[in-house]
Design a protein around this motif. Structure first.
Motif: not given
Length: 101
Positions: A14-18
């Protein structure tokens, strides 16, 4: 072994928020005719794995096989047809049955 469901080096980020790695190189084989349960603590990736196994989430690395067929390379339309014919998935939402715990 004749696996009905198999993963090879399955990883999910997963890329959101990091950036966060939810699944890391999962190798899984479930033989035809067998039952399996996935257990773990909250946040360990159980739901994420089930979404990938059910082909509802296609943003992963590695390979997913159903009855020997690599689903990793299938189009969204092909996956929808496979889900319709071969995959059952019941979502659990506690608010649908408030009288049960």
């Amino acid at each position: 072994m004749n696996a009905i469901l198999e993963t090879k080096q399955l990883s999910k980020f997963f890329y959101d928020p990091v950036e966060f790695q939810a699944l890391k190189n999962v190798d899984l084989q479930i033989p035809k005719g067998q039952f399996a349960s996935i257990m773990g603590s909250s946040g360990s990736g159980k739901s994420t794995l089930l979404y990938v196994l059910s082909t509802l989430d296609t943003q992963y690395k590695g390979h997913l096989f159903l009855d020997g067929e690599d689903l990793s390379l299938k189009s969204k339309n092909d996956l929808a047809e496979i889900r319709n014919e071969k995959i059952g998935f019941v979502f659990q939402f506690h608010y649908l049955l408030p009288e049960f715990t």
